[in-house]
Design an enzyme around this catalytic site. Structure first.
Site, PDB file in Angstrom:
ATOM      1  NE  ARG A 436      -2.283  -6.825 -10.350  1.00  0.00           N
ATOM      2  CZ  ARG A 436      -4.097  -6.258 -10.494  1.00  0.00           C
ATOM      3  NH1 ARG A 436      -4.710  -6.024  -9.423  1.00  0.00           N
ATOM      4  NH2 ARG A 436      -3.904  -4.993 -11.446  1.00  0.00           N
ATOM      5  CD1 TRP A 470     -15.613  -8.083  -2.938  1.00  0.00           C
ATOM      6  CD2 TRP A 470     -16.302  -7.207  -2.037  1.00  0.00           C
ATOM      7  NE1 TRP A 470     -15.093  -9.031  -2.152  1.00  0.00           N
ATOM      8  CE2 TRP A 470     -15.612  -8.403  -0.891  1.00  0.00           C
ATOM      9  CE3 TRP A 470     -16.630  -6.120  -1.053  1.00  0.00           C
ATOM     10  CZ2 TRP A 470     -16.298  -8.003   0.032  1.00  0.00           C
ATOM     11  CZ3 TRP A 470     -16.373  -6.133   0.194  1.00  0.00           C
ATOM     12  CH2 TRP A 470     -16.172  -7.513   0.972  1.00  0.00           C
ATOM     13  CG  ASP A 471     -11.118  -6.636  -8.961  1.00  0.00           C
ATOM     14  OD1 ASP A 471     -10.966  -8.484  -8.972  1.00  0.00           O
ATOM     15  OD2 ASP A 471      -9.656  -6.185  -9.843  1.00  0.00           O
ATOM     16  CG  MET A 472     -10.955 -12.608  -4.681  1.00  0.00           C
ATOM     17  SD  MET A 472      -9.841 -13.583  -5.522  1.00  0.00           S
ATOM     18  CE  MET A 472     -10.682 -14.745  -5.555  1.00  0.00           C
ATOM     19  CB  CYS A 519     -14.578  -7.987 -10.032  1.00  0.00           C
ATOM     20  SG  CYS A 519     -13.027  -8.024 -11.335  1.00  0.00           S
ATOM     21  CG  ASP A 541      -9.642  -7.977 -16.091  1.00  0.00           C
ATOM     22  OD1 ASP A 541     -10.324  -7.528 -15.672  1.00  0.00           O
ATOM     23  OD2 ASP A 541      -8.426  -9.006 -15.626  1.00  0.00           O
TER      24      ASP A 541
HETATM   25  C1  DGJ Z   1      -8.855  -6.853 -12.021  1.00  0.00           C
HETATM   26  C2  DGJ Z   1      -9.799  -6.300 -12.889  1.00  0.00           C
HETATM   27  O1  DGJ Z   1     -10.505  -7.650 -13.856  1.00  0.00           O
HETATM   28  C3  DGJ Z   1     -10.015  -5.116 -13.292  1.00  0.00           C
HETATM   29  O2  DGJ Z   1     -11.627  -4.474 -14.329  1.00  0.00           O
HETATM   30  C4  DGJ Z   1      -9.925  -4.310 -12.893  1.00  0.00           C
HETATM   31  O3  DGJ Z   1     -10.594  -4.152 -12.219  1.00  0.00           O
HETATM   32  C5  DGJ Z   1      -8.102  -4.369 -12.340  1.00  0.00           C
HETATM   33  N1  DGJ Z   1      -7.830  -5.245 -11.202  1.00  0.00           N
HETATM   34  C6  DGJ Z   1      -7.344  -3.942 -10.894  1.00  0.00           C
HETATM   35  O4  DGJ Z   1      -6.219  -4.084 -10.165  1.00  0.00           O
END
Ligand code: DGJ
Length: 719
Positions: A436, A470-472, A519, A541
């Site tokens: 990504r 808090w995403d990854m 997340c 997602d």
């Molecule tokens: C992945 C997350 O699962 C989505 O909900 C969203 O926050 C995107 N990243 C944003 O880049």
């Protein structure tokens, strides 16, 4: 007493709920496993050496003994619980019990997520100290048993008590032998946007291995595995399960040997883990949680749900209903400005939404996913009033304000990368693999941890922020920190997790009122480790209502509804192209932490009115869905119908949710047998009809669904 020691038999019986676990110290000071299953009296079992000495065999007795902590080099050929390479390069280990201790409560695991007690009477802990005399390795094997559920947690603390460095090559927090192999294995398997499908397979001679080497627990496998009898179903039969409280790479092995025995072990993935222990140093293994159920998979899940909801999740949100939210991601992706966000928030406020979440794209110059991760400063051309201005306007509408971060990442196109090109995970002289279009910060390094803590804290203190997502969004590559010497390179993944846990502990304790949701590209890190810091996780997602049935059903095997983010999104659905009714999307999402993820201004007046009703219903039901006992009733993995229910702790209120994927012609109505009701009570439905509790459980509740993608939700109340 949860733990009883029988001195004459030298056995320890750990009992709680309807479960017992029995250990024995033999005459050679080996720690042996006698039993795990339905509750037994403390003196019911004794070690009988005839079980292991009465047959002539080519194999050494040690290879078939029921070791609690199997070790290698002297006749044990399976995966060792503790594998050690000594200074001379040999990997022979011999662990003998030196002492044992029983104490009240449950100690925390330093630096690691773990279940806990609030009162010391909730659990007891048994610790064994074992030693490998030749190397001086000391191992503390810690067992805690929860009084009410019988859940047993295990962890190992290794200390190098010798004079030379040792290398830990294998570390399995739990390793449990079974006397039988006539069982099925059940685990959760998937991929991005279709996580946690339930897979059931008969155990066969050889090994079943589920694992992750990704540096995250991952979308593919979940750190959980259950063994069950062939006839075990949701409601009856025995289940023995392990859940690993860790968010990084892991391994769970189920090995059926050549004598009809089986061993279940869970711990670090040796493909991407080793650890050097200098004299005096210690290493703590993550926690494994063992849950036995004699009443099928629902029984197992209910024990995990209560434990993870009440004694793993922490903070003020643990016991609070979660706000109905709207997240702008699927509504706008990167294409927003303040005006567009405010108009979404305005519509949301009108239908009763309580929290507006601004997702990816608010910082640096990020208008797509190719830049700016690490530059956590607001993009003033999109948001001229800054985060504080936007947040104030959102609060003026009566909404809370939430914000997305992806703190563990760095974009090659970012100011952070230009100033610190060495801060990402990489190997000098090799390409840095992008996913990504981003790289991963090397969280093994204290200065990088400090940067993340200060950058995120600066934003959190700059505006009124009530919630953090808090995403990854990628897995690890080149995971060999440049800051570590060659002999420690394979520590990188675990050191990263320890660094991440330190960051999470620091930030979540500094902002105790914030609601955090984790997340990872949806559910790529949906594990008990993350739930220790953040009480909820974005489930997937994939927001398609039909796909969500499998997602939420599979996830519920281990995790409570209070842990699952569940949103209503637009149709045609962005992941599947499927069109489902707003009603069905609402009925599915109300079984988790409910939210919207669409541009409400695109809904018709009628749809907005319906959305408003859905929000009102969610608010009415959310205490029940958060605290009620969850029962899986019909499986989406087995047909077109899904059903589950939530039963209040006093068993007087039940919410029954029934869904149909494709309709079947000429089909009789469904008869859904409910669970967990008061048999003598009479329950009243919204239309005034009344049903006897026992009859609802034996005969069932009749439901007729018409049309593809349809659903009904029934609230029954005891009179
Ligand atoms: C992945 C997350 O699962 C989505 O909900 C969203 O926050 C995107 N990243 C944003 O880049």
């Amino acid at each position: 007493m949860s733990i009883e020691f029988n001195a004459s038999a030298c056995t320890w019986t750990l009992s709680g709920g309807s479960t017992s676990y029995v250990l024995h110290r033999d005459k050679q000071d080996r720690l042996l496993h006698l039993y795990w299953g339905k509750r037994l009296a403390a003196d019911a079992l004794r070690w009988d050496p005839r079980d292991y000495s009465s047959f002539a065999s080519f194999d050494l007795p040690v290879s078939i003994l029921p070791h609690e902590l199997p070790v290698c080099g002297s006749g044990w050929y399976g995966t060792p619980a503790v594998g050690i390479r000594g200074a001379d390069g040999s990997e022979v280990t011999d662990l003998q019990v030196i002492s044992s201790e029983i104490s009240a409560g449950k100690p925390p695991l330093p630096g690691l997520p773990a279940t806990y007690t609030e009162k010391s009477s909730e659990a007891q802990t048994l610790s064994f100290l074992l030693c490998d005399k030749a190397t001086g390795l000391m191992v503390t094997a810690q067992y805690s048993v929860f009084e009410s559920s019988g859940a047993i947690t295990r962890s190992l603390i290794l200390k190098n008590g010798g004079t030379s460095a040792l290398t830990v090559t294998s570390l399995m927090s739990a390793s449990v032998p079974f006397w039988r192999n006539d069982l099925d294995a059940v685990h959760l398997h998937g991929a991005w946007a279709r996580e946690r499908n339930i897979v059931r397979t008969p155990v066969a001679p050889g090994e079943l291995r589920i694992s992750s080497a990704r540096g995250a627990s991952g979308h593919e496998s979940n750190p959980f595995l259950a063994l069950c009898e062939h006839n075990t179903d949701e409601h009856s039969g025995c289940v023995w399960s392990v859940s690993f409280v860790y968010s990084g790479s892991f391994e769970i092995l189920c090995r059926a040997d050549n004598f009809g025995h089986l061993r279940l072990s869970a711990g670090m993935n040796p493909d991407v883990f080793s650890w050097r222990l200098e004299p005096g140093e210690t290493l703590v293994s993550p926690e494994a949680v063992l849950v036995f159920s004699g009443s099928g998979f629902n029984g197992m899940s209910q024990l995990y749900h209560a434990l993870y909801r009440e004694r793993l999740a922490r903070g003020c949100w643990r016991d609070r209903s979660r706000p109905v939210l709207i997240n702008n991601w699927e509504g706008t992706y990167f294409d927003f400005d303040e005006q567009r966000l405010l108009s979404i928030a305005e519509n949301a406020a009108e239908i009763g939404v309580e929290l507006f979440v601004l997702d990816d794209g608010w910082f640096g110059k990020r208008n797509s996913d190719n830049c700016s991760l690490g530059d956590w400063t607001v993009n003033l051309s999109k948001l001229p009033a800054g985060l504080s201005g936007l947040s104030a306007k959102i609060h003026d509408m009566g909404l809370l304000f939430g914000l997305w971060f992806e703190p563990e990442m760095i974009s090659p196109d970012s100011d952070l990368y230009r100033s610190h090109p060495d801060w990402c995970l990489h190997v000098d002289g090799r390409p840095r693999t992008e996913a990504r279009q981003q790289l991963i910060l090397d969280l093994t390094r204290p200065e990088v941890q400090e940067y993340v803590i200060s950058a995120i804290s600066a934003v959190l203190s700059s505006a009124r922020i009530d919630y953090v997502k808090w995403d990854m969004n990628r897995n690890m590559t080149e995971a060999y920190s440049v800051s570590l010497p060659p002999e420690r390179k394979k520590e990188t993944q675990h050191r990263y997790m320890l660094g991440l846990y330190h960051i999470l502990e620091t930030i979540t304790s500094a902002y105790p009122d914030l609601l955090f949701e984790s997340c990872s590209g949806g559910g790529g890190r949906f594990d008990p480790g993350m739930l220790f810091y953040m009480p909820q996780t974005w489930t997937s997602d994939d927001t398609d209502a039909v796909e969500r049935l499998k997602l939420q059903y599979g996830t519920s095997l281990v995790y409570p509804a209070s842990a699952m983010g569940a949103h209503v999104s637009a149709v045609p659905n962005h992941q599947t192209g499927r069109i489902t009714s707003l009603k069905m999307r609402g009925d599915v999402a109300l079984a988790g932490n409910f939210g919207f993820e669409l541009d409400l201004s695109k809904l018709s007046v009628n749809e907005l009115a319906e959305a408003k009703e859905i929000v009102a219903r969610v608010k009415h039901l959310r205490n029940l869905t958060r605290t009620g006992t969850f029962h899986r009733l019909l499986s989406p993995f087995e047909g077109q119908h899904t059903a589950w229910s939530f039963v209040s702790p006093d068993r007087k209120t039940v919410l029954l949710c029934v869904y149909q994927a494709l309709s079947i012609p000429n089909c009789a109505p469904l008869r859904i047998r409910l669970c967990g009701l008061l048999p003598d009570a009479w329950y009243e439905a919204a239309d005034g009809s009344r049903f006897n509790g026992a009859a609802l459980m034996q005969q069932g509740f009749t439901v007729f669904l018409r049309g593809d993608f349809s659903s009904e939700v029934f609230l029954l109340q005891a009179l």
